[in-house]
Design an enzyme around this catalytic site. Sequence first.
Site, PDB file in Angstrom:
ATOM      1  N   SER A 120      -3.644  -6.967  -7.839  1.00 35.30           N
ATOM      2  CA  SER A 120      -4.883  -7.707  -7.562  1.00 35.30           C
ATOM      3  C   SER A 120      -4.749  -9.226  -7.685  1.00 35.30           C
ATOM      4  CB  SER A 120      -6.030  -7.198  -8.441  1.00 35.30           C
ATOM      5  OG  SER A 120      -6.391  -5.883  -8.036  1.00 35.30           O
ATOM      6  N   GLU A 179       3.814  -4.474 -12.384  1.00 33.54           N
ATOM      7  CA  GLU A 179       2.546  -4.218 -11.710  1.00 33.54           C
ATOM      8  C   GLU A 179       1.793  -3.110 -12.443  1.00 33.54           C
ATOM      9  OE1 GLU A 179       2.776  -5.395  -7.298  1.00 33.54           O
ATOM     10  OE2 GLU A 179       3.625  -3.400  -7.440  1.00 33.54           O
ATOM     11  N   HIS A 225       7.828   1.353  -6.520  1.00 31.66           N
ATOM     12  CA  HIS A 225       6.423   0.926  -6.456  1.00 31.66           C
ATOM     13  C   HIS A 225       5.522   2.044  -6.980  1.00 31.66           C
ATOM     14  CE1 HIS A 225       2.520  -0.205  -4.895  1.00 31.66           C
ATOM     15  NE2 HIS A 225       2.984  -1.441  -4.891  1.00 31.66           N
ATOM     16  N   ASN A 267       3.174  -7.447   0.274  1.00 34.62           N
ATOM     17  CA  ASN A 267       3.407  -6.027   0.536  1.00 34.62           C
ATOM     18  C   ASN A 267       2.293  -5.554   1.466  1.00 34.62           C
ATOM     19  OD1 ASN A 267       3.803  -3.296   0.492  1.00 34.62           O
ATOM     20  ND2 ASN A 267       3.460  -3.032  -1.706  1.00 34.62           N
ATOM     21  N   LEU A 268       2.628  -5.367   2.735  1.00 33.46           N
ATOM     22  CA  LEU A 268       1.594  -5.023   3.719  1.00 33.46           C
ATOM     23  C   LEU A 268       1.202  -3.543   3.656  1.00 33.46           C
ATOM     24  CD1 LEU A 268       2.862  -7.200   6.722  1.00 33.46           C
ATOM     25  CD2 LEU A 268       0.936  -7.669   5.210  1.00 33.46           C
ATOM     26  N   LYS A 269       1.951  -2.762   2.896  1.00 37.77           N
ATOM     27  CA  LYS A 269       1.651  -1.324   2.722  1.00 37.77           C
ATOM     28  C   LYS A 269       1.435  -0.658   4.085  1.00 37.77           C
ATOM     29  CE  LYS A 269      -0.021  -2.314  -1.857  1.00 37.77           C
ATOM     30  NZ  LYS A 269      -0.881  -1.979  -2.966  1.00 37.77           N
ATOM     31  N   GLY A 325      -4.827  -2.963  -6.367  1.00 33.13           N
ATOM     32  CA  GLY A 325      -5.885  -2.667  -5.396  1.00 33.13           C
ATOM     33  C   GLY A 325      -7.262  -2.476  -6.002  1.00 33.13           C
TER      34      GLY A 325
HETATM   35  P1  PGA Z   1      -2.661  -5.389  -4.678  1.00 32.79           P
HETATM   36  O1  PGA Z   1      -1.287  -4.628  -4.501  1.00 32.79           O
HETATM   37  O2  PGA Z   1      -2.382  -6.848  -4.608  1.00 32.79           O
HETATM   38  O3  PGA Z   1      -3.537  -4.920  -3.530  1.00 32.79           O
HETATM   39  O4  PGA Z   1      -3.228  -4.991  -5.990  1.00 32.79           O
HETATM   40  C1  PGA Z   1      -0.125  -5.112  -5.115  1.00 32.79           C
HETATM   41  C2  PGA Z   1       1.029  -4.189  -4.893  1.00 32.79           C
HETATM   42  O5  PGA Z   1       0.817  -2.974  -4.821  1.00 32.79           O
HETATM   43  O6  PGA Z   1       2.184  -4.621  -4.771  1.00 32.79           O
END
Ligand code: PGA
Length: 236
Positions: free
Chosen positions: A193, A157, A88, A6-8, A163
Amino acid sequence: MIIASNLKTNLTREKTISYIMDVEKFLDDTNCEQEVFVFPAMSSLNLHFGKTIQGAQNAYATKNGAFTGEIGTEQLEEFKIKTILIGHSERRHILGETQKSIIKKFNFYKNLGFKIIYCVGEPLEVREEGIDVMMKYLELQYDGIDVNYKNLIIAYEPVWAIGTGLTPTLKDISNIHLKLKEKSSAPLLYGGSVKVDTAKDILESDGVDGVLVGSGALDVENFCIMIQTAQNIETA
Ligand code: PGA
């Protein structure tokens, strides 16, 4: 297994194209047979033909129309995108999406046959209330969702793990995954994470069918190592 990046709100269009090409080259060179998804930022979506499946991080429940700042299926079709992330935690908690609006979006994209990665997860204050409260909270996120939809993938999640560099213990991940699996037989990913050096243990945990990775997958080499890790586990 399913390995998703997920590149956000990261990477430009140019950098995203190069990212996906690197993943593609890796898949070709290694013959890894994992199901690999990349979710680029909206402005970096592009036509892509290859083994990597490109998905949208978000879209509105519409073909087109007056929904400033949103995209619909008209824009997704241009890039042959048939995969979408729904629910999400950043959309629930930062962008204010409610379960009601999420259900509407889910049903809209389900009716179009999209592959849906549907995310659930609890905030820290809920987790601190103990497992029963936490499972009830997660159950509400299954409300109105067709858990038998054939193109469904679920991602667990925990909000507090996203994050932050924090993750539940492996035992907790397995425990929660096995409980969630009772609600749906859809493949169940863990996210929050996941890093290149923790992916193996997480992927080997009971009830885990793959990972959804944000920050830990921004470096394409690390993402490819995670794909290889999944391949090694499957072929061991
Ligand atoms: P993260 O994000 O790996 O930076 O914790 C995961 C996600 O939001 O899908």
